[in-house]
Structures are given as structure tokens and as C-alpha cells.
Motif scaffolding. Structure first.
Motif, PDB file in Angstrom:
ATOM      1  N   TYR A  93       2.096   1.678  -3.488  1.00  0.00           N
ATOM      2  CA  TYR A  93       0.999   2.136  -4.343  1.00  0.00           C
ATOM      3  C   TYR A  93       0.776   3.640  -4.165  1.00  0.00           C
ATOM      4  O   TYR A  93       0.644   4.378  -5.147  1.00  0.00           O
ATOM      5  N   SER A  94       0.768   4.082  -2.931  1.00  0.00           N
ATOM      6  CA  SER A  94       0.624   5.511  -2.656  1.00  0.00           C
ATOM      7  C   SER A  94       1.785   6.293  -3.265  1.00  0.00           C
ATOM      8  O   SER A  94       1.586   7.337  -3.889  1.00  0.00           O
TER       9      SER A  94
ATOM     10  N   LYS B 251       0.838  -1.206   0.000  1.00  0.00           N
ATOM     11  CA  LYS B 251       0.000   0.000   0.000  1.00  0.00           C
ATOM     12  C   LYS B 251       0.871   1.254   0.000  1.00  0.00           C
ATOM     13  O   LYS B 251       0.546   2.246  -0.656  1.00  0.00           O
TER      14      LYS B 251
ATOM     15  N   LEU C 278       0.726  -3.116  -9.513  1.00  0.00           N
ATOM     16  CA  LEU C 278       0.378  -3.209  -8.094  1.00  0.00           C
ATOM     17  C   LEU C 278      -1.118  -3.501  -7.933  1.00  0.00           C
ATOM     18  O   LEU C 278      -1.511  -4.270  -7.050  1.00  0.00           O
ATOM     19  N   GLU C 279      -1.934  -2.902  -8.782  1.00  0.00           N
ATOM     20  CA  GLU C 279      -3.370  -3.173  -8.718  1.00  0.00           C
ATOM     21  C   GLU C 279      -3.671  -4.646  -8.992  1.00  0.00           C
ATOM     22  O   GLU C 279      -4.553  -5.231  -8.348  1.00  0.00           O
TER      23      GLU C 279
ATOM     24  N   GLU D 275       3.691   5.507  -5.813  1.00  0.00           N
ATOM     25  CA  GLU D 275       3.608   5.527  -7.281  1.00  0.00           C
ATOM     26  C   GLU D 275       2.508   6.465  -7.766  1.00  0.00           C
ATOM     27  O   GLU D 275       2.703   7.189  -8.741  1.00  0.00           O
ATOM     28  N   THR D 276       1.361   6.463  -7.106  1.00  0.00           N
ATOM     29  CA  THR D 276       0.286   7.351  -7.553  1.00  0.00           C
ATOM     30  C   THR D 276       0.656   8.817  -7.327  1.00  0.00           C
ATOM     31  O   THR D 276       0.291   9.673  -8.142  1.00  0.00           O
TER      32      THR D 276
ATOM     33  N   GLN E  69       3.437   0.574 -13.571  1.00  0.00           N
ATOM     34  CA  GLN E  69       3.767   0.027 -12.260  1.00  0.00           C
ATOM     35  C   GLN E  69       2.561   0.096 -11.327  1.00  0.00           C
ATOM     36  O   GLN E  69       2.324  -0.825 -10.543  1.00  0.00           O
ATOM     37  N   VAL E  70       1.790   1.178 -11.415  1.00  0.00           N
ATOM     38  CA  VAL E  70       0.550   1.295 -10.641  1.00  0.00           C
ATOM     39  C   VAL E  70      -0.392   0.158 -11.027  1.00  0.00           C
ATOM     40  O   VAL E  70      -0.978  -0.500 -10.156  1.00  0.00           O
TER      41      VAL E  70
ATOM     42  N   PRO F 110      -5.996  -1.258  -2.939  1.00  0.00           N
ATOM     43  CA  PRO F 110      -4.706  -0.660  -2.617  1.00  0.00           C
ATOM     44  C   PRO F 110      -4.766   0.647  -1.836  1.00  0.00           C
ATOM     45  O   PRO F 110      -3.755   1.104  -1.315  1.00  0.00           O
TER      46      PRO F 110
END
Length: 164
Positions: free
Chosen positions: A19-20, A16, A59-60, A22-23, A55-56, A70
């Protein structure tokens, strides 16, 4: 914040976090590209933006496989790294000097991501998540390649900054 009882819980928390991170980076990279004066550096940031978007998505797929979502976590480290990048964008500096500074900021981000993906890949391996391991290693290797590309760009940009 939930209690982490085992490695799986830590694994999910770290995923997580990535993910954060990358976003947040998806939002920051266009600004860095716009602030760069060197065309190769601009293109490098835009290339990494496209890569980061993939990459996002990777991860999803890991979260889908885990039956989880995520969201719900903010990577404070990436917030800080992006804040430093924004400070560099705002600097009144010669273009070559700003480009050298942007590379420094970008490489800090890459090193954070390399460490993060290396960690979760090892957790995936220990947890027997072979499919996740393969996906996470692809991203880790992309981050390493981006870091090398930035280092190569820095060789010429840093020389130009020294002459500025």
C-alpha cells in the motif's frame, strides 16, 4: 513496529508495504511521464498511474475486509526506487537516453511489485483468503502486463538511444 506472531501478521505487514509502495508511485508516475520525451512512454506512465490508483483502491478493500487501516508503514524499497527515478529525471541526457533510463527505473519498480503481489497472493491462498487472492492476482497480472509493455517500448527506445 508490532511483533509478527504468525503468517497473518506477516501478510498484513506485507500488504501495508505494498500500500505504501503504491501510494508513493501515484505521486512519482506523473513526474516520470513529464520527464519522458517519447509520447508512447508518456502515455504508458499515465496509463499505469490510472491503474495504480485502482490498485490502491483494491488494497483498501482488502484492508476493509480485514477490519484494518492500510497506513502506518513506509515502504523503504519503493522510496529507494523512486529516488533512483528522480535521479534519472534530473540527468542531463539526450531525450532518447533519458527515456531508456526511465524505462529501466520503471521496470525495477514493476519487478518489485510483481514479487510483492506474488508473495501476498500466496499468503492469501495459504490463509484461505480466496477473495483477497483473486484481487491480488488481478494486480499481479497488471504489473506483469505493464512490465511487458515497458519491454516492448524499450526495444525501439533503446535503439534510438544507441543512435543518440
Amino acid at each position: 513496529m508490532t511483533a509478527m506472531k504468525n503468517l497473518h501478521d506477516l501478510y498484513v505487514e506485507q500488504l501495508k508495504d505494498l500500500y505504501s509502495a503504491e501510494t508513493q508511485l501515484v505521486e512519482a508516475l506523473p513526474k516520470m511521464a513529464q520527464a519522458a520525451s517519447n509520447p508512447e512512454l508518456q502515455q504508458g506512465f499515465l496509463k499505469h498511474l490510472a491503474q495504480t490508483q485502482q490498485q490502491v483502491q483494491r488494497l483498501e478493500t482488502v484492508f476493509d475486509d480485514l477490519g484494518m487501516t492500510p497506513g502506518g508503514h513506509t515502504c523503504k524499497a519503493m522510496q529507494g526506487l523512486i529516488a533512483e527515478g528522480n535521479e534519472m529525471i534530473q540527468e542531463q541526457a539526450a531525450p532518447e537516453v533519458k527515456d531508456a533510463g526511465l524505462i529501466a527505473c520503471a521496470q525495477r519498480v514493476e519487478h518489485y511489485e510483481i514479487a510483492g503481489y506474488g508473495t501476498v497472493a500466496r499468503y492469501a491462498e495459504v490463509l484461505g483468503q480466496q477473495g483477497h487472492l483473486e484481487v491480488l492476482r488481478v494486480t499481479e497480472n497488471e504489473e506483469k502486463a505493464t512490465d511487458k509493455e515497458l519491454t516492448m517500448l524499450a526495444e525501439t527506445i533503446n535503439q534510438a538511444a544507441a543512435r543518440a
